[in-house]
Design a protein around this motif. Structure first.
Motif, short mmCIF file in Angstrom:
data_model
loop_
_atom_site.label_atom_id
_atom_site.label_comp_id
_atom_site.label_asym_id
_atom_site.label_seq_id
_atom_site.Cartn_x
_atom_site.Cartn_y
_atom_site.Cartn_z
N LYS A 55 0.90 -1.10 0.24
CA LYS A 55 0.10 0.05 0.10
C LYS A 55 1.08 1.42 0.10
CE LYS A 55 -4.19 -1.87 1.00
NZ LYS A 55 -5.25 -1.99 -0.08
N LEU A 256 -2.68 4.71 7.03
CA LEU A 256 -2.28 3.45 6.01
C LEU A 256 -1.93 2.20 7.08
CD1 LEU A 256 0.03 3.62 3.13
CD2 LEU A 256 0.35 1.90 4.91
N CYS A 260 -4.12 -1.17 7.27
CA CYS A 260 -3.12 -2.59 7.33
C CYS A 260 -3.24 -3.48 8.32
CB CYS A 260 -1.95 -2.56 6.62
SG CYS A 260 -1.78 -1.61 5.29
#
Ligand code: GCU
Length: 326
Positions: A55, A256, A260
């Motif tokens: 990502k 992020l 995750c």
């Protein structure tokens, strides 16, 4: 000629795009756990790290060290507090020694079943408890299923709570877990996960307690031939990080990381039941004597006092809100 040139150009483009994706990471973190790389907990950490890399287009790398290479859970928790370690997967039990509110979540027989536990952890209550270690400089990012824990011994067959009397049983580093074993009239021995195998082997302890996958992954099943499915606790693990490591990132990168970790929680949750069943089948195959009690009220009655004694006395509301989701 024109076609050859455009082919060369496209190959060049693809290669440079790959180059961008796998460029040297700008940020490199260290993560530790205490389970083999092949275990469900270990593969979850690898999945989390791979997702963060993907990502962030390779900008953020998390190097995962399995099998307590960076220390046992108690040591990793200390390292996280002063930022010597960035990420870890640790059990709630030792973490609760630094964030006592967490103890509520590991009370014996608190949850009716796995769905009840996930209704708690996967919702607003779970989000709140992830913030519990904040004062220690640790941020909780995700819940990792630790299944139901059961007792097992090297020599004595277990069929009821009274069979635990007088046995030396290993517990995690947690006062509440020591009190639980004492409530069964057994003798608690707190020690790190990595020390249990040799303690069983040398007879320092008569038994221990854990979930099915860890019973197999740790090799305890090689030494403990008697297992009783009493399901006394559901102690989840957590993916945690040093708050200082998280806060050094931009707001986008923090989001992020959180996203995750939550994806890793979900991936693990979906795989857990099968892993649990596979580990139980392995125990059967290994000839372990497994006792499935029809009635566990003797176990439940023995630990009722824990709900109202010591620090738990002030957590009646917290217990009630969890029970309300049963
Ligand atoms: C489980 C859990 C570990 C923990 C271990 C223990 O295996 O996943 O995080 O360390 O129990 O009993 O200590």
């Amino acid at each position: 000629m024109k076609r050859t040139l455009s082919l060369i150009l496209s190959v060049f483009l693809v290669l440079s795009l790959c180059g961008a994706a796998f460029a040297d990471a700008e940020i490199v973190f260290k993560m530790g756990d205490n389970q083999p790389a092949s275990s469900i907990q270990g593969t979850t950490d690898d999945y989390f790290a791979a997702l963060v890399s993907e990502k962030s287009n390779g900008r953020i790398e998390i190097d995962v060290y399995h099998d307590a290479q960076l220390g046992e859970e108690e040591e990793m928790i200390q390292q996280l507090q002063f930022g010597a370690l960035d990420f870890a997967q640790v059990s709630l039990s030792p973490l609760a020694e630094f964030a006592p509110q967490l103890d509520v979540l590991q009370l014996p027989y608190l949850y009716d079943n796995a769905d009840h536990m996930w209704a708690v952890l996967g919702g607003e209550i779970g989000e709140r408890y992830l913030q519990a270690p904040a004062d220690s400089g640790i941020t909780g990012l995700a819940w990792i299923d630790g299944g139901a824990r059961n007792f097992y011994t090297t020599k004595k067959e277990l069929t009821c709570a009274a069979d635990l009397k007088g046995l030396k049983l290993r517990v995690q580093s947690s006062q509440l877990m020591m009190d639980m074993v004492s409530a069964f009239d057994a003798v608690p021995q707190a020690m790190s996960y990595g020390d249990v195998y040799s303690a069983l082997q040398t007879g320092v302890i008569d038994g221990a307690e854990n979930n099915w996958p860890s019973f197999i992954d740790s090799g305890h099943y090689e030494l403990c031939k008697y297992y009783i499915v009493d399901g006394h606790t559901r102690v989840p693990d957590l993916i945690v990080c040093a708050t200082s490591a998280l806060e050094a990132l931009s707001a986008e990168d923090q989001a992020l990381i959180r996203e995750c970790a939550k994806a890793a929680q979900e991936d693990h949750r979906l795989r857990w039941k099968d892993e649990e069943a596979a580990a139980e089948a392995k125990a059967v195959e290994a000839g372990i004597t497994i006792f499935y009690p029809e009635d566990i009220s003797d176990f439940q009655n023995a630990v009722q006092g824990l709900y109202t004694s010591g620090s738990m006395a002030s957590y009646a509301d917290a217990i009630a809100e969890i029970r309300a989701l049963a």
